[in-house]
Design a protein around this motif. Structure first.
Motif, short mmCIF file in Angstrom:
data_model
loop_
_atom_site.label_atom_id
_atom_site.label_comp_id
_atom_site.label_asym_id
_atom_site.label_seq_id
_atom_site.Cartn_x
_atom_site.Cartn_y
_atom_site.Cartn_z
N ASP A 1 0.81 -1.21 0.00
CA ASP A 1 0.00 0.00 0.00
C ASP A 1 0.85 1.27 0.00
OD1 ASP A 1 1.03 -0.27 2.54
OD2 ASP A 1 -0.81 0.29 3.57
N GLU B 1 2.97 2.08 2.38
CA GLU B 1 3.29 2.45 3.75
C GLU B 1 4.25 1.41 4.34
OE1 GLU B 1 2.28 5.21 5.17
OE2 GLU B 1 0.96 5.82 3.52
N GLU C 1 -2.56 -5.84 2.57
CA GLU C 1 -1.97 -4.51 2.66
C GLU C 1 -0.44 -4.57 2.67
OE1 GLU C 1 -4.15 -1.00 4.43
OE2 GLU C 1 -2.91 -1.67 6.09
N ASP D 1 -6.52 -7.02 5.86
CA ASP D 1 -5.63 -6.07 6.53
C ASP D 1 -5.24 -6.77 7.82
OD1 ASP D 1 -4.23 -4.04 7.64
OD2 ASP D 1 -5.77 -2.51 7.40
N ASP E 1 -5.17 -3.56 11.29
CA ASP E 1 -5.67 -2.21 11.01
C ASP E 1 -5.59 -1.43 12.31
OD1 ASP E 1 -6.83 -0.01 9.84
OD2 ASP E 1 -8.88 -0.74 10.06
N THR F 1 -7.55 2.56 2.42
CA THR F 1 -7.32 1.60 1.34
C THR F 1 -8.46 0.60 1.26
OG1 THR F 1 -6.15 -0.05 2.70
CG2 THR F 1 -4.83 1.78 1.80
N ASP G 1 -8.58 -1.74 4.14
CA ASP G 1 -9.19 -1.21 5.35
C ASP G 1 -10.68 -1.47 5.41
OD1 ASP G 1 -6.78 -0.03 6.29
OD2 ASP G 1 -7.18 1.84 5.22
N ASP H 1 -6.80 -2.97 -6.10
CA ASP H 1 -5.59 -2.17 -6.27
C ASP H 1 -5.11 -1.77 -4.88
OD1 ASP H 1 -3.62 -0.30 -6.74
OD2 ASP H 1 -4.78 0.90 -8.14
N THR H 2 -3.98 -2.32 -4.45
CA THR H 2 -3.49 -2.08 -3.10
C THR H 2 -3.08 -0.63 -2.86
OG1 THR H 2 -1.27 -2.78 -3.78
CG2 THR H 2 -2.69 -4.46 -2.80
N LYS H 3 -2.76 0.11 -3.91
CA LYS H 3 -2.30 1.49 -3.75
C LYS H 3 -3.42 2.51 -3.90
CE LYS H 3 2.63 1.12 -4.83
NZ LYS H 3 2.76 -0.31 -4.69
N LYS I 1 -6.19 4.83 -2.87
CA LYS I 1 -6.57 5.44 -1.60
C LYS I 1 -7.70 6.45 -1.81
CE LYS I 1 -2.13 4.65 0.58
NZ LYS I 1 -1.02 5.19 1.39
#
Length: 263
Positions: free
Chosen positions: A34, A36, A64, A81, A84, A205, A208, A236-238, A240
């Protein structure tokens, strides 16, 4: 559903044991899918969950931390996740969860959110309701924003601050929990009336909300963008985005959207 309930229950005990060890659970071990940082506790939880799911199902897992991995079936998808609310877990603040959403051919089968601190388990079953610890839950009706209690995101810009000031002064009270899946489930179960996470630079995301979206919908709620449109499950993991969760009622939806101007 039952397999996911069992594995998240076992994970809860393993996380409790981990928190008692003299180990740096906040140590950054990699960059997550993601975008992060992945910490030791994130990786610990993910390794446990992936091992359990892979041993029982041919499926695709979107996480994630490690991204999307294919294990024999592209249509059965587990969106997880592992932790979280990692920043809460790292300081033993009791607001962190494990979230698992299960989809088949884009149909939401079930969503499970396990509170890893107190053990509460929220789950939703497609067209069969939402539950907290086995008891049916339903969002509150007849809510007026002025008399409501909700959860908000932490302001990260001056524009965020102005938005949250509007919510603060036009509601009875609000809280900052920093765990999106739990915030959505609190609204779904009637602990709070709504949840809003809106930032100049979106942070939520799909991992989440994949499970919590099923739960809030089955409890009579809705999860939408600040423009009022439904949030789709995009693999799509990215990706947001900002979100609003509340009862699927035109009055409360309209009252919240009237306060939010984030184009």
């Amino acid at each position: 559903l039952q397999n996911c309930i069992r594995l998240t229950d076992e994970l809860k005990f393993r996380i409790h044991d981990l928190l008692l060890e003299k180990i740096n659970i906040s140590k950054k071990v990699q960059m997550g899918a993601d975008g992060e940082p992945t910490t030791f506790i994130d990786r610990f939880a993910e390794d446990f969950i992936l091992k359990k799911i892979k041993s029982n199902y041919k499926c695709t897992i979107m996480s994630e931390e490690s991204g999307t991995q294919y294990y024999g079936d592209k249509e059965l998808i587990f969106i997880i996740d592992p932790i979280d609310g990692t920043s809460n877990a790292e300081i033993k603040l009791p607001f962190f969860t494990c979230s698992i959403g299960v989809y088949y051919k884009n149909i939401p089968l079930t969503g499970i959110v396990r509170d890893l601190y107190n053990g509460d388990v929220f789950y939703g079953i497609y067209e069969s309701g939402a539950y907290l610890n086995g008891k049916r839950i339903q969002m509150k009706g007849g809510i007026n924003l002025k008399n409501s209690i909700g959860t908000i995101g932490r302001p990260l810009s001056s524009k965020d601050m102005e938005l949250y000031k509007k919510l603060n002064f036009n509601t009875k009270s609000n809280r900052v929990i920093s765990c999106p899946s739990l915030e959505i489930c609190y609204s779904a179960s009637g602990k709070t009336d709504w949840c809003v996470q809106v930032h100049k630079n979106p942070r939520a995301t799909i991992m989440d909300i994949a499970a919590a979206k099923i739960i809030i919908k089955e409890a009579g709620g809705i999860l939408i963008y600040p423009n009022g449109e439904d949030i789709p499950i995009i693999l799509d993991t990215k990706f947001k985005f900002n979100f609003i969760g509340c009862r699927n009622d035109k009055k409360i939806i309209g009252q919240i959207l009237d306060l939010i101007d984030y184009n």
